[in-house]
Scaffold this active site. Sequence first.
Site, PDB file in Angstrom:
ATOM      1  N   HIS A   1      50.859  46.167  39.507  1.00  0.00           N
ATOM      2  CA  HIS A   1      49.720  47.033  39.218  1.00  0.00           C
ATOM      3  C   HIS A   1      50.120  48.433  38.768  1.00  0.00           C
ATOM      4  O   HIS A   1      49.270  49.311  38.631  1.00  0.00           O
ATOM      5  CB  HIS A   1      48.747  47.107  40.399  1.00  0.00           C
ATOM      6  CG  HIS A   1      48.307  45.745  40.850  1.00  0.00           C
ATOM      7  ND1 HIS A   1      47.521  44.935  40.064  1.00  0.00           N
ATOM      8  CD2 HIS A   1      48.572  45.041  41.972  1.00  0.00           C
ATOM      9  CE1 HIS A   1      47.312  43.790  40.691  1.00  0.00           C
ATOM     10  NE2 HIS A   1      47.944  43.821  41.851  1.00  0.00           N
TER      11      HIS A   1
ATOM     12  N   GLU B   1      36.233  46.211  36.077  1.00  0.00           N
ATOM     13  CA  GLU B   1      35.738  47.378  36.807  1.00  0.00           C
ATOM     14  C   GLU B   1      35.670  48.578  35.864  1.00  0.00           C
ATOM     15  O   GLU B   1      36.164  48.508  34.736  1.00  0.00           O
ATOM     16  CB  GLU B   1      36.644  47.707  37.995  1.00  0.00           C
ATOM     17  CG  GLU B   1      38.086  47.956  37.634  1.00  0.00           C
ATOM     18  CD  GLU B   1      38.994  47.995  38.866  1.00  0.00           C
ATOM     19  OE1 GLU B   1      39.440  49.098  39.206  1.00  0.00           O
ATOM     20  OE2 GLU B   1      39.268  46.943  39.465  1.00  0.00           O
TER      21      GLU B   1
ATOM     22  N   ARG C   1      37.681  58.370  35.732  1.00  0.00           N
ATOM     23  CA  ARG C   1      38.658  59.467  35.700  1.00  0.00           C
ATOM     24  C   ARG C   1      39.376  59.455  34.351  1.00  0.00           C
ATOM     25  O   ARG C   1      39.248  58.500  33.587  1.00  0.00           O
ATOM     26  CB  ARG C   1      39.711  59.240  36.799  1.00  0.00           C
ATOM     27  CG  ARG C   1      40.443  57.910  36.635  1.00  0.00           C
ATOM     28  CD  ARG C   1      41.721  57.779  37.415  1.00  0.00           C
ATOM     29  NE  ARG C   1      42.458  56.602  37.010  1.00  0.00           N
ATOM     30  CZ  ARG C   1      42.253  55.365  37.460  1.00  0.00           C
ATOM     31  NH1 ARG C   1      41.308  55.138  38.346  1.00  0.00           N
ATOM     32  NH2 ARG C   1      42.979  54.357  37.007  1.00  0.00           N
TER      33      ARG C   1
ATOM     34  N   LYS D   1      36.931  33.036  39.641  1.00  0.00           N
ATOM     35  CA  LYS D   1      37.926  32.117  39.083  1.00  0.00           C
ATOM     36  C   LYS D   1      39.173  32.932  38.753  1.00  0.00           C
ATOM     37  O   LYS D   1      39.077  34.004  38.184  1.00  0.00           O
ATOM     38  CB  LYS D   1      37.354  31.480  37.806  1.00  0.00           C
ATOM     39  CG  LYS D   1      38.335  30.600  37.068  1.00  0.00           C
ATOM     40  CD  LYS D   1      38.111  29.151  37.393  1.00  0.00           C
ATOM     41  CE  LYS D   1      39.197  28.265  36.797  1.00  0.00           C
ATOM     42  NZ  LYS D   1      39.351  27.009  37.563  1.00  0.00           N
ATOM     43  N   PHE D   2      40.350  32.443  39.138  1.00  0.00           N
ATOM     44  CA  PHE D   2      41.590  33.164  38.836  1.00  0.00           C
ATOM     45  C   PHE D   2      42.034  32.842  37.416  1.00  0.00           C
ATOM     46  O   PHE D   2      42.306  31.690  37.083  1.00  0.00           O
ATOM     47  CB  PHE D   2      42.691  32.793  39.837  1.00  0.00           C
ATOM     48  CG  PHE D   2      43.984  33.530  39.590  1.00  0.00           C
ATOM     49  CD1 PHE D   2      44.075  34.898  39.754  1.00  0.00           C
ATOM     50  CD2 PHE D   2      45.116  32.834  39.158  1.00  0.00           C
ATOM     51  CE1 PHE D   2      45.258  35.580  39.515  1.00  0.00           C
ATOM     52  CE2 PHE D   2      46.315  33.518  38.912  1.00  0.00           C
ATOM     53  CZ  PHE D   2      46.377  34.887  39.094  1.00  0.00           C
TER      54      PHE D   2
ATOM     55  N   ARG E   1      56.105  54.845  30.022  1.00  0.00           N
ATOM     56  CA  ARG E   1      56.192  55.697  31.215  1.00  0.00           C
ATOM     57  C   ARG E   1      57.639  55.697  31.704  1.00  0.00           C
ATOM     58  O   ARG E   1      58.130  54.683  32.232  1.00  0.00           O
ATOM     59  CB  ARG E   1      55.284  55.175  32.324  1.00  0.00           C
ATOM     60  CG  ARG E   1      53.811  55.178  31.964  1.00  0.00           C
ATOM     61  CD  ARG E   1      52.993  54.920  33.210  1.00  0.00           C
ATOM     62  NE  ARG E   1      51.608  54.610  32.887  1.00  0.00           N
ATOM     63  CZ  ARG E   1      50.657  54.433  33.803  1.00  0.00           C
ATOM     64  NH1 ARG E   1      50.955  54.537  35.096  1.00  0.00           N
ATOM     65  NH2 ARG E   1      49.427  54.156  33.447  1.00  0.00           N
TER      66      ARG E   1
HETATM   67  C1  MV4 Z   1      42.014  39.183  38.203  1.00  0.00           C
HETATM   68  C2  MV4 Z   1      43.139  38.451  37.801  1.00  0.00           C
HETATM   69  C3  MV4 Z   1      42.969  37.128  37.457  1.00  0.00           C
HETATM   70  N1  MV4 Z   1      41.745  36.575  37.568  1.00  0.00           N
HETATM   71  N2  MV4 Z   1      40.824  38.566  38.291  1.00  0.00           N
HETATM   72  C4  MV4 Z   1      44.159  43.223  39.440  1.00  0.00           C
HETATM   73  C5  MV4 Z   1      43.699  44.630  39.248  1.00  0.00           C
HETATM   74  C6  MV4 Z   1      42.242  44.546  39.082  1.00  0.00           C
HETATM   75  N3  MV4 Z   1      41.726  45.609  38.293  1.00  0.00           N
HETATM   76  C7  MV4 Z   1      42.039  43.212  38.443  1.00  0.00           C
HETATM   77  N4  MV4 Z   1      43.200  42.442  38.765  1.00  0.00           N
HETATM   78  C8  MV4 Z   1      43.256  41.123  38.467  1.00  0.00           C
HETATM   79  N5  MV4 Z   1      42.082  40.467  38.513  1.00  0.00           N
HETATM   80  C9  MV4 Z   1      40.712  37.290  37.982  1.00  0.00           C
HETATM   81  N6  MV4 Z   1      39.509  36.713  38.097  1.00  0.00           N
HETATM   82  C10 MV4 Z   1      44.367  39.110  37.727  1.00  0.00           C
HETATM   83  C11 MV4 Z   1      44.434  40.449  38.088  1.00  0.00           C
HETATM   84  C12 MV4 Z   1      45.743  41.043  38.025  1.00  0.00           C
HETATM   85  C13 MV4 Z   1      46.040  42.039  37.120  1.00  0.00           C
HETATM   86  C14 MV4 Z   1      45.110  42.558  36.247  1.00  0.00           C
HETATM   87  C15 MV4 Z   1      45.437  43.569  35.354  1.00  0.00           C
HETATM   88  C16 MV4 Z   1      46.733  44.049  35.312  1.00  0.00           C
HETATM   89  C17 MV4 Z   1      47.662  43.559  36.157  1.00  0.00           C
HETATM   90  C18 MV4 Z   1      47.348  42.560  37.078  1.00  0.00           C
HETATM   91  C19 MV4 Z   1      48.332  42.063  37.921  1.00  0.00           C
HETATM   92  C20 MV4 Z   1      48.017  41.090  38.812  1.00  0.00           C
HETATM   93  C21 MV4 Z   1      46.725  40.573  38.868  1.00  0.00           C
END
Ligand code: MV4
Length: 444
Positions: free
Chosen positions: A234, A287, A291, A200-201, A335
């Site tokens: 990111h 995740e 590191r 799910k987003f 940064r």
């Molecule tokens: C997501 C999300 C929204 N919904 N998962 C991007 C990096 C990865 N570690 C996880 N990410 C995302 N996963 C779901 N289910 C939105 C992101 C995401 C994001 C997350 C953390 C920091 C910046 C981001 C930028 C775009 C999307």
Amino acid sequence: MFKKILIANRGEIAVRAIRACKELGVKSVAVYSEADKNSLHVKLADEAICIGPPEASRSYLDVPSIMSAVEISKAEALYPGYGFLAENPKFAEITSKSGVKFIGPSAETLELIGDKIKTKEIAARVGIPLVPGSSGATDLEKALEVASKIGYPVVLKASAGGGGRGIRIVMNEKELREKFPIAVQEAEIAFGDGRIFVEKFLINPKHIEFQVLADSQGNVIVLGERECSIQRRHQKLIEEAPSPSVDEKKRKEIETAVVEFCREIGYEGAGTVEFLMDEEGNFYFMEMNGRIQVEHPVTEMVTGIDIVKWQIKIAYGHKLKTVKVKKKGFAIEMRINAEDPDTFMPSPGRVEELILPGGPGIRIDTHIYQGYQVPPYYDSLLVKLIVWGETREEAIRRGLRALEELTIKGQGLKTNADFHRRVLQSREFKEGKHHIGFVEELMV
Ligand code: MV4
């Protein structure tokens, strides 16, 4: 303790590791590319070995060159830092097989946490909350079924991706049918692993991560969380500890789960467990990163614990038994990058005038100095400006004061310092309500 450590990295993190070595009484060996011969890490290390031409693929990513430097220097251990080969399981394995201690998790652990599907299965098993979605890899039919159950929008993620690589947003069924095969194909090309999962987003979440240290005896401690929601594409730009959106009850709950997760996978060394937090304050596991992270200083500022020294001590076999985590105050890292403030394009050049801020509650981690030529081959990080305050308000005011003192000037050299001023002055940041979409909103 180790007698000699080779630092397989460059820039500020190489400098940071050399400083830890010096304080531990360990000799340090720098490696450098031809573009970095005047870099600060080369000047500060006890020895320095050139490992190749400027391009990272022929120097900092070239395993045979680095292993030759290890052999020539007779280093007993290797410090990987972040980026480059830091989380490459094959590199960790080659290092260990050469009889050299890799300062980080084992090759097996790096392999495991590089597999997001397997990692999520383990997280679920120890009761860490996951985003609703597929359990395991899907084909198109299963993805359609899962998406119609959880509702759109959904994200397709490559199991071998991470840190924003191999992720794709899907708004509806038509898009899912179109994008799914492309996602599989791209993952196969990029990672040699076409497995995809569906989630799910989440709309406008915060990025919150927990810092852990784990020794070889299974002792795991959590040094609290960092919030890293100020990012663009990111690339994190501002991180802080603690998060203004986490209360003590939630913190304890997530920390307990994180400890259990690290025990379950037999984690060793420093690591970060990454979550997204939705607008209701619910956490979802994303995740684990095996590191040291760029933003580790904010955790060091609020805990007083030297994470890099502990990485080295843990690798040597020291136990965490005596470490007590007591947090004080608030820290913010900005940064400062060599980039055009309008286009965000890299803007390297020679540092002609450099004035670094000082005074109470300020820490500077950098490899630059007056006269230093910023090479165009690597990331654009120039200075990490870290500030501490007894309250978050004091940290923000100190950050603005530090930015006022900071001068970095040179032919063709531009920085994003003014971006940081705008964020720290914004109502959203002051209120701590900003989410991962804030930078894009600020720029319009
Ligand atoms: C997501 C999300 C929204 N919904 N998962 C991007 C990096 C990865 N570690 C996880 N990410 C995302 N996963 C779901 N289910 C939105 C992101 C995401 C994001 C997350 C953390 C920091 C910046 C981001 C930028 C775009 C999307």
